[in-house]
Design a protein around this motif. Structure first.
Motif, short mmCIF file in Angstrom:
data_model
loop_
_atom_site.label_atom_id
_atom_site.label_comp_id
_atom_site.label_asym_id
_atom_site.label_seq_id
_atom_site.Cartn_x
_atom_site.Cartn_y
_atom_site.Cartn_z
N THR A 19 0.83 -1.21 0.00
CA THR A 19 0.00 0.00 0.00
C THR A 19 0.86 1.25 0.00
OG1 THR A 19 -1.73 -1.19 1.21
CG2 THR A 19 -1.85 1.21 1.22
N LEU A 20 1.90 1.26 0.82
CA LEU A 20 2.82 2.39 0.83
C LEU A 20 3.47 2.58 -0.54
CD1 LEU A 20 4.34 4.62 2.37
CD2 LEU A 20 6.00 2.88 3.08
N ILE A 23 0.94 4.07 -3.06
CA ILE A 23 0.72 5.51 -2.89
C ILE A 23 1.83 6.29 -3.58
CG2 ILE A 23 0.72 7.37 -1.18
CD1 ILE A 23 -0.84 5.49 0.67
N LEU A 147 -4.59 7.16 1.69
CA LEU A 147 -3.93 7.36 2.98
C LEU A 147 -4.76 6.80 4.13
CD1 LEU A 147 -2.50 10.91 2.33
CD2 LEU A 147 -1.18 8.82 2.68
N LEU A 150 -3.98 3.21 4.05
CA LEU A 150 -2.66 2.99 4.66
C LEU A 150 -2.76 3.06 6.18
CD1 LEU A 150 0.42 2.64 4.34
CD2 LEU A 150 0.59 5.14 4.29
N SER A 185 -3.48 15.39 8.24
CA SER A 185 -4.41 15.00 7.17
C SER A 185 -4.83 16.20 6.34
CB SER A 185 -5.64 14.32 7.78
OG SER A 185 -5.28 13.16 8.51
N ILE A 188 -1.98 17.16 4.11
CA ILE A 188 -1.83 16.24 2.98
C ILE A 188 -2.89 16.53 1.92
CG2 ILE A 188 -2.04 13.81 2.30
CD1 ILE A 188 -0.71 13.10 4.96
N THR A 309 5.71 12.92 -1.53
CA THR A 309 4.45 12.20 -1.30
C THR A 309 4.68 10.99 -0.39
OG1 THR A 309 3.58 12.86 -3.46
CG2 THR A 309 2.55 10.96 -2.41
N ALA A 313 3.11 10.03 3.42
CA ALA A 313 2.54 8.72 3.77
C ALA A 313 3.27 8.12 4.96
CB ALA A 313 2.61 7.79 2.56
N THR A 316 2.26 9.75 8.15
CA THR A 316 0.92 9.28 8.52
C THR A 316 0.99 7.93 9.23
OG1 THR A 316 -0.07 10.43 6.62
CG2 THR A 316 -1.35 8.65 7.62
#
Length: 338
Positions: A19-20, A23, A147, A150, A185, A188, A309, A313, A316
């Motif tokens: 997933t990371l 992104i 996100l 994630l 958040s 982002i 980016t 992530a 986060t």
């Protein structure tokens, strides 16, 4: 550790890592202007890969040589979709194991269920990104849901990772971390809005913008949501003042987030159970500041923009990790054995 638990944990960590990566690759798709490399969905001109669409791609290139379609862009877009589909299959496998072996694992399957819902929503916005021709609001929402996904997977992984016990008093930091996560958040989302509107180069100097602390800006048009890429709701081209407002807001709100998270992370280092993540958070904040400045001074180099980016992530996931660990404060340490 028994075989079922071991398989489940490996599956969770693999999915979290993918997933990371996805992104960051999504940022690469956006920054290389490959989002419409295949202008239909889920295939590419009705085929499962660009190999079956070579005549259509060749015709699109002849018609518009510098347009959004090319063979390389088609492959970039389709690889992104393939990885996304793989991610969906892995999350289905996690959900199956979470329900099938919920008593054995000793975990509620609710978080895994929420993760599947998030990846389905993410897939829908991925399709709408194409069908709505890279509409900024849809692309930004696609990033935001990625996100969230994630974060959910980080929470799943954090439950499985061993860590030292935290004193019950450490729970007092949870609201502060929660506020920090909300601020992050919002930042982002502002960053996504900059990227999807191609406003990263609206201010080419620092710390001022266009030679002024407060340059001419149009916030109403810059933050109008329901509009096409590069246009206003009226259909007119978006102005430089609107793009400047987008960039200026993201740049200055970054300082608010930085000034909030740095002291918080420094204070959290005193808690043994979150000392490692808090130290990592400080390092990531510094790296994020440097990559953000580099995009300005070197006019948005692709590799640095993707790293920026990825840094968002990473911050986060560290914040979510800290939040989950603080939730166990006052209880026993999480160990690798069951």
């Amino acid at each position: 550790m028994d075989r079922i638990t071991r398989i489940y944990r490996k599956l969770v960590f693999l999915t979290w890592f993918l997933t990371l990566d996805l992104i960051m690759f999504g940022a690469f798709v956006r920054l290389t202007d490959s989002g419409l490399g295949c202008p239909d969905w889920p295939g590419c001109y009705g085929s499962t890969s660009p190999l079956g669409s070579l005549p259509e791609i060749d015709q699109a290139v002849r018609t518009m040589p510098y347009g959004p379609v090319s063979l390389s862009k088609a492959w970039i877009e389709m690889v992104h979709r393939y990885v996304g589909a793989t991610l969906g299959c892995l999350i289905i496998a996690i959900l199956y194991m979470a329900w099938r072996y919920r008593r054995h694992l000793g975990r509620s399957p609710a978080l895994a269920t929420a993760t599947l819902a998030a990846v389905c929503l993410q897939g829908a916005f991925g399709a709408w990104t194409v069908t709505h021709r890279l509409m900024p609001a849809v692309v930004t929402a696609h990033l935001a849901i990625g996100l969230i996904l994630l974060g959910l997977l980080t929470a799943l992984a954090a439950r499985e990772k061993p860590h030292r016990a935290l004193a019950a008093a450490a729970r007092r930091f949870r609201p502060w971390v929660g506020v920090g996560l909300l601020l992050l958040s919002l930042q982002i989302l502002l960053g996504g809005w900059v990227s999807t509107n191609y406003a990263a180069l609206a201010c080419m100097d620092f710390p001022m913008c266009q030679g002024a602390w407060v340059p001419p800006m149009d916030f109403r048009d810059g933050f109008s949501l329901i509009r096409a890429l590069g246009e206003l709701p009226s259909g007119q081209a978006i102005s430089q003042a609107a793009l400047t407002a987008i960039h200026w807001t993201h740049r200055n709100f970054a300082f608010v987030v930085f000034l909030y998270l740095v002291p918080l992370a420094w204070r959290l280092r005193a808690e043994a159970g979150v000392r490692g993540p808090a130290t990592l958070l400080l390092c990531l904040l510094l790296a994020q500041l440097l990559t953000g400045l580099t995009t300005i001074f070197f006019q948005w180099p692709l590799a640095v923009a993707v790293l920026h980016t990825g840094g968002a992530a990473a911050i986060t996931l560290v914040m979510v990790l800290i939040l989950v660990r603080l939730g166990t404060a006052g209880g026993p340490p999480v160990t690798s054995a069951r």
